[in-house]
Design a protein around this motif. Sequence first.
Motif, PDB file in Angstrom:
ATOM      1  N   TYR A  75      49.431  56.555  27.111  1.00  0.00           N
ATOM      2  CA  TYR A  75      48.562  55.476  26.654  1.00  0.00           C
ATOM      3  C   TYR A  75      49.163  54.166  27.141  1.00  0.00           C
ATOM      4  O   TYR A  75      50.329  53.860  26.847  1.00  0.00           O
ATOM      5  CB  TYR A  75      48.446  55.479  25.136  1.00  0.00           C
ATOM      6  CG  TYR A  75      47.528  54.401  24.601  1.00  0.00           C
ATOM      7  CD1 TYR A  75      46.144  54.540  24.677  1.00  0.00           C
ATOM      8  CD2 TYR A  75      48.050  53.239  24.038  1.00  0.00           C
ATOM      9  CE1 TYR A  75      45.298  53.549  24.203  1.00  0.00           C
ATOM     10  CE2 TYR A  75      47.213  52.246  23.559  1.00  0.00           C
ATOM     11  CZ  TYR A  75      45.840  52.409  23.646  1.00  0.00           C
ATOM     12  OH  TYR A  75      45.008  51.419  23.177  1.00  0.00           O
ATOM     13  N   LYS A 123      43.283  41.630  30.170  1.00  0.00           N
ATOM     14  CA  LYS A 123      43.972  42.667  29.414  1.00  0.00           C
ATOM     15  C   LYS A 123      43.034  43.841  29.181  1.00  0.00           C
ATOM     16  O   LYS A 123      41.817  43.670  29.063  1.00  0.00           O
ATOM     17  CB  LYS A 123      44.500  42.135  28.081  1.00  0.00           C
ATOM     18  CG  LYS A 123      43.444  41.562  27.157  1.00  0.00           C
ATOM     19  CD  LYS A 123      44.093  40.968  25.901  1.00  0.00           C
ATOM     20  CE  LYS A 123      43.046  40.350  24.985  1.00  0.00           C
ATOM     21  NZ  LYS A 123      43.661  39.748  23.778  1.00  0.00           N
ATOM     22  N   ASP A 124      43.639  45.033  29.107  1.00  0.00           N
ATOM     23  CA  ASP A 124      42.849  46.232  28.878  1.00  0.00           C
ATOM     24  C   ASP A 124      43.808  47.385  28.541  1.00  0.00           C
ATOM     25  O   ASP A 124      45.029  47.260  28.691  1.00  0.00           O
ATOM     26  CB  ASP A 124      42.020  46.587  30.112  1.00  0.00           C
ATOM     27  CG  ASP A 124      40.921  47.600  29.807  1.00  0.00           C
ATOM     28  OD1 ASP A 124      40.579  47.760  28.620  1.00  0.00           O
ATOM     29  OD2 ASP A 124      40.425  48.243  30.751  1.00  0.00           O
ATOM     30  N   THR A 125      43.255  48.502  28.096  1.00  0.00           N
ATOM     31  CA  THR A 125      44.031  49.705  27.816  1.00  0.00           C
ATOM     32  C   THR A 125      43.403  50.892  28.532  1.00  0.00           C
ATOM     33  O   THR A 125      42.211  50.872  28.875  1.00  0.00           O
ATOM     34  CB  THR A 125      44.096  50.006  26.310  1.00  0.00           C
ATOM     35  OG1 THR A 125      42.762  50.203  25.817  1.00  0.00           O
ATOM     36  CG2 THR A 125      44.753  48.856  25.555  1.00  0.00           C
ATOM     37  N   TYR A 135      57.910  45.460  23.760  1.00  0.00           N
ATOM     38  CA  TYR A 135      57.494  46.658  24.475  1.00  0.00           C
ATOM     39  C   TYR A 135      58.607  47.687  24.447  1.00  0.00           C
ATOM     40  O   TYR A 135      59.769  47.389  24.260  1.00  0.00           O
ATOM     41  CB  TYR A 135      57.144  46.329  25.935  1.00  0.00           C
ATOM     42  CG  TYR A 135      56.088  45.256  26.023  1.00  0.00           C
ATOM     43  CD1 TYR A 135      56.463  43.926  26.227  1.00  0.00           C
ATOM     44  CD2 TYR A 135      54.759  45.573  25.856  1.00  0.00           C
ATOM     45  CE1 TYR A 135      55.495  42.938  26.268  1.00  0.00           C
ATOM     46  CE2 TYR A 135      53.801  44.574  25.892  1.00  0.00           C
ATOM     47  CZ  TYR A 135      54.181  43.270  26.098  1.00  0.00           C
ATOM     48  OH  TYR A 135      53.230  42.309  26.141  1.00  0.00           O
ATOM     49  N   TYR A 154      48.856  49.891  28.045  1.00  0.00           N
ATOM     50  CA  TYR A 154      48.280  48.568  27.771  1.00  0.00           C
ATOM     51  C   TYR A 154      48.725  47.626  28.877  1.00  0.00           C
ATOM     52  O   TYR A 154      49.905  47.587  29.250  1.00  0.00           O
ATOM     53  CB  TYR A 154      48.768  48.058  26.421  1.00  0.00           C
ATOM     54  CG  TYR A 154      48.482  46.588  26.162  1.00  0.00           C
ATOM     55  CD1 TYR A 154      47.231  46.172  25.726  1.00  0.00           C
ATOM     56  CD2 TYR A 154      49.474  45.623  26.346  1.00  0.00           C
ATOM     57  CE1 TYR A 154      46.975  44.826  25.490  1.00  0.00           C
ATOM     58  CE2 TYR A 154      49.218  44.279  26.113  1.00  0.00           C
ATOM     59  CZ  TYR A 154      47.971  43.881  25.685  1.00  0.00           C
ATOM     60  OH  TYR A 154      47.727  42.547  25.448  1.00  0.00           O
ATOM     61  N   TYR A 155      47.773  46.860  29.413  1.00  0.00           N
ATOM     62  CA  TYR A 155      48.072  45.925  30.496  1.00  0.00           C
ATOM     63  C   TYR A 155      47.581  44.522  30.145  1.00  0.00           C
ATOM     64  O   TYR A 155      46.506  44.349  29.570  1.00  0.00           O
ATOM     65  CB  TYR A 155      47.392  46.368  31.798  1.00  0.00           C
ATOM     66  CG  TYR A 155      47.538  45.360  32.911  1.00  0.00           C
ATOM     67  CD1 TYR A 155      48.727  45.265  33.625  1.00  0.00           C
ATOM     68  CD2 TYR A 155      46.494  44.488  33.230  1.00  0.00           C
ATOM     69  CE1 TYR A 155      48.866  44.325  34.621  1.00  0.00           C
ATOM     70  CE2 TYR A 155      46.637  43.554  34.222  1.00  0.00           C
ATOM     71  CZ  TYR A 155      47.822  43.473  34.924  1.00  0.00           C
ATOM     72  OH  TYR A 155      47.968  42.536  35.903  1.00  0.00           O
ATOM     73  N   ARG A 156      48.392  43.532  30.500  1.00  0.00           N
ATOM     74  CA  ARG A 156      48.002  42.139  30.285  1.00  0.00           C
ATOM     75  C   ARG A 156      48.673  41.267  31.328  1.00  0.00           C
ATOM     76  O   ARG A 156      49.841  41.450  31.647  1.00  0.00           O
ATOM     77  CB  ARG A 156      48.408  41.662  28.890  1.00  0.00           C
ATOM     78  CG  ARG A 156      47.995  40.233  28.570  1.00  0.00           C
ATOM     79  CD  ARG A 156      48.425  39.841  27.160  1.00  0.00           C
ATOM     80  NE  ARG A 156      47.952  38.515  26.805  1.00  0.00           N
ATOM     81  CZ  ARG A 156      48.569  37.382  27.123  1.00  0.00           C
ATOM     82  NH1 ARG A 156      49.706  37.429  27.799  1.00  0.00           N
ATOM     83  NH2 ARG A 156      48.075  36.214  26.770  1.00  0.00           N
TER      84      ARG A 156
END
Length: 433
Positions: A181, A208-210, A13, A183-185
């Motif tokens: 932008y 997870k999603d964005t 990241y 991103y999550y997890r």
Amino acid sequence: MKTNKRPRSRRLYLSIVFYGLGLFASEARAGGILIYEAGQEGNGLSNAGAAALANDPSVLMSNPAGITELSGTQISANAQVIFGNIRFSRDGNNQFDGNEGGNALQYLPGASLFISHQLDEKTAIGFGMYGNFGLALDYDDDWAGRYFAQEAAIIGVSFQPTLAYKFTDDLSVGVGPRFMYAYYRTEMAINNNVLSLLDRPDGQLEYKDTDLGTGVNLGLLYRLNERTRLGLAYTSKINLEFKDSPQLRDVSNPLLNTALGRLGVDDLQLDLQVPQTLLFSVAHALDSQWTLLGSLGWQDWSEFGSIGVEVDTNAAGVSRTVDRQYKDTWHASVGTQYQATPKLRWNMGLGYDSSAVDDKDRTVDNPMGETWRLSTGINYQLEEGLDLHMAYTLVWLGDMDDEQTKARSGDTLSGTYHDAALHIIGGGATWRF
């Protein structure tokens, strides 16, 4: 307790901030540390003078008005790596089995790009792509806190076009719409042994999603006199909404399945807000070699302490009792730049950030506290129109106690993060045309 092994991968990241989430949350908020470092020369200053200095186009991240001070066209390309030590150690009050989780923080590479262009004597435009908001924590599968978190990751990459205008010879203003932008997890174990009737392997939850969020950076730059510049910068909050269906694996207890069904896991929404911030900076040139720098800042984390939803395996009940108790944080930093030779500039900085949580509210998926920064770096003019820079920052968190108790079962995870620290090494180049 037996556990199912999950695939092991160390994800990369751009930057980190520690992020809290309940065992199973219908609403969660970000909380913790925003990273000031994005590979730019200012890495070596601990954020001192960030809104008042205008050495290269990276100033648009801290203060959009600063690009009016840059002549012609300038491009700054940067890279960095963050690594450190975040290790949990159990104490005598711990009631969960499992190991201590290992080092939850490995290494995190990042990059940034900044461009400025002077349209005329008063107007300048710019663009920045950078990551100064994010997270990466990765514990061992079968560690003692696996029912709170095994892995938590979020990355936010910002894209910022910028316009700045010089109203007078001394006053400039700037505005930069910011598009993030994200991103999550998250991944955690689920205890299948409700009421301890059977010795079942753990289940697994992954989500997870964005999403794309928008905000704005605003800045003022004022030249008090020939030696002193003042900068004031504001960044608005950015709303992020993650909405997806969690993946549940090996949840073998029927009572627990019923509880999960009550939470509506087919449509789980997590609302996250990157905080608004305010930064005041000063840069004062003592002489042709020495410049003194300082900054005071505020970050609005208090809005984001939320009530989460916890799935506890004692009675397959649902308890809305996970309150993160976030609070506003304050930043102060001092630094200096020393022009050792016409080509070599040396940076030094010392910074402090208060904690977004009290000790009693610290969690293993959010192991944060007050931080001290110690930075140094150099900028070297390799040739006319080309500068190289490199910097190092130590982010010291020290010892952080942690004690978390499940609301329904009463089981307690207890221990300490000893000598927690981050190391940030960055460098890059600036071209001037």
